[in-house]
Design an enzyme around this catalytic site. Sequence first.
Site, PDB file in Angstrom:
ATOM      1  N   CYS A  45      -3.333 -21.504 -32.923  1.00  0.00           N
ATOM      2  CA  CYS A  45      -4.487 -21.458 -32.028  1.00  0.00           C
ATOM      3  C   CYS A  45      -5.787 -21.545 -32.837  1.00  0.00           C
ATOM      4  CB  CYS A  45      -4.420 -20.237 -31.119  1.00  0.00           C
ATOM      5  SG  CYS A  45      -5.276 -20.528 -29.558  1.00  0.00           S
ATOM      6  N   GLU A  75       4.785 -17.978 -31.321  1.00  0.00           N
ATOM      7  CA  GLU A  75       5.338 -16.628 -31.548  1.00  0.00           C
ATOM      8  C   GLU A  75       5.803 -15.948 -30.262  1.00  0.00           C
ATOM      9  OE1 GLU A  75       2.178 -17.533 -31.713  1.00  0.00           O
ATOM     10  OE2 GLU A  75       0.762 -15.935 -31.233  1.00  0.00           O
ATOM     11  N   HIS A  81       0.860 -20.891 -28.779  1.00  0.00           N
ATOM     12  CA  HIS A  81       1.361 -19.700 -29.480  1.00  0.00           C
ATOM     13  C   HIS A  81       2.890 -19.710 -29.541  1.00  0.00           C
ATOM     14  CE1 HIS A  81      -2.418 -17.273 -29.577  1.00  0.00           C
ATOM     15  NE2 HIS A  81      -2.747 -18.148 -28.644  1.00  0.00           N
TER      16      HIS A  81
HETATM   17  N1  GLN Z   1     -11.002 -18.670 -29.870  1.00  0.00           N
HETATM   18  C1  GLN Z   1     -10.207 -19.855 -29.749  1.00  0.00           C
HETATM   19  C2  GLN Z   1     -10.284 -20.451 -28.350  1.00  0.00           C
HETATM   20  O1  GLN Z   1     -10.615 -19.771 -27.403  1.00  0.00           O
HETATM   21  C3  GLN Z   1      -8.776 -19.589 -30.162  1.00  0.00           C
HETATM   22  C4  GLN Z   1      -8.048 -18.654 -29.257  1.00  0.00           C
HETATM   23  C5  GLN Z   1      -6.797 -18.080 -29.875  1.00  0.00           C
HETATM   24  O2  GLN Z   1      -6.628 -18.110 -31.088  1.00  0.00           O
HETATM   25  N2  GLN Z   1      -5.938 -17.511 -29.052  1.00  0.00           N
HETATM   26  O3  GLN Z   1     -10.004 -21.601 -28.182  1.00  0.00           O
END
Ligand code: GLN
Length: 537
Positions: free
Chosen positions: A384, A512, A510
């Site tokens: 992310c 994970e 994600h």
């Molecule tokens: N802050 C980033 C976004 O909103 C990444 C979010 C995250 O790592 N879950 O796109």
Amino acid sequence: MKNTKYVFVTGGVTSSLGKGIIAASLAKLLQERGYSVTIQKLDPYINIDPGTLNPYEHGECYVTDDGAETDLDLGHYERFLNIPTSQANNVTTGRIYQSVINKERKGAFLGKTVQVIPHITDEIKHRVQILGETGNFDIVITEIGGTVGDIESLPYVESVRQLLWEKGEENAIVIHLTLVPYLAAAGELKTKPTQHSVKMLMQSGVSPDILVCRTEHEISDDIKRKLALFCNVKKEDVIQSIDADTIYDVPNLMFEEGLDQVVLNKLHLSSEKQPQLIEWNNFVQKHKNPTSEVEIGLIGKYVELHDSYKSITEAFIHAGSSNETKVNVRWIHSESLTPKNVEKKLQGLNGILVAPGFGDRGIEGKVKSVKYARENNIPFLGICLGMQMAVIEFSRNVIGLSDAFSTEMKKNCKNPVINLMESQENVTEKGGTMRLGAWDCKVLKDSKTYDAYKSEMISERHRHRYEFNNDYLAQIEEAGMKATGINPKTGLVEVVELPNHPWFIGVQYHPEYKSTVLNPHPLFVGFVKAALKQSKK
Ligand code: GLN
């Protein structure tokens, strides 16, 4: 239609006794015996969901396929049971009150005074029974967050009291998890805190059917007898839960103590079929007897609280076991990295993971870690925000766009290689408004991502507002970073890779959240494998 049975898990004496692991372990044993089981968590705080909480508060925010932002215990439920959870599996006081108040505004209470009893408790009871009413489950285990005696837990305990009475004793039971502390000076285990917490529960009209006692030392038969006598349970209903080397030992420990047997007896369910735990124990065996070791750096800004990255560290355990490798995590605070010390702090790592996150604290440390991994051929996984940092680092240091950034950190930056998703442009509220839950992704066949998944179509869970800016796609690909996973509907870039690097993958989603004991996540398996290869150099 199934006659769904209900098991409530309450906690006494202190928090952090591991109700979630006990609930998940019991569910695992029941599942192995052929029952369909799900687990639900009731959280007594007033936030609608943990999506707006800082990870320092309660650890990681877990995300389900249906896009619910939930308590991290749901991650344990999925990792143990290998079946997905949903919004219905996590309920907060905020959500309960919100729906009661919405009903009140619609006039649904026909002029009545709206009260905690019966209106709030009715809503809680409704939420508890939603999963049972699907007809999909023989048994629903409901974990009540917090500790008995907390003011905010009262409506939940009252709802449990009513449900026990309505359903009858062979259809609903209570397991109370307590602590039996060891006083070193006296050389003794103490039962008094448990007696008090059971008394507290009884004052609310609930007597536990089973006591599960967390302890650092074996609980003797004498102590079990004493606990039984003072707490209105039979001696065989006092279950010891001794500290384990790993949470993955707990299902076996609970089986040895007979927790599942006692539960089935009380619920008048057959216990003929024994749990086998074959694949499970195969995993535990490999986890405990690794043949090699790797060290992976986890670069994040919440590293003081390891629970902030719970699903990531558990995914490493699953992937480690399948590679018969112990994964040692080096926790690195992204704020602590400077141009001077980065070399020293990352030296010797076999893999680098740049973690998810929000806001600009520690951002430059993350960019430096990507650079180090890229230049030194260290296997890299960016998740992310970690993927976004990989794109920024590449744009700055390989393409030469020295001011490349994300509009999350710098609103009017000249080269916004990461920018706000179009669908987010008019969003003003913070709660539950990100791009959430499962989305499809098409993987390019000629890629390391495909090598890991061995599939062209995948589905992964998201939680973000910003994205790869496709205006820069051609330029970035030209320079050697490839977009190897794309959302087939929107064209959003979900995966980037460096084909000229031993193993460098950034994912907007994600992975994970979807790693389980029986299905270790393919990207984590691939990452650990690459780290292992690196370690042999
Ligand atoms: N802050 C980033 C976004 O909103 C990444 C979010 C995250 O790592 N879950 O796109």
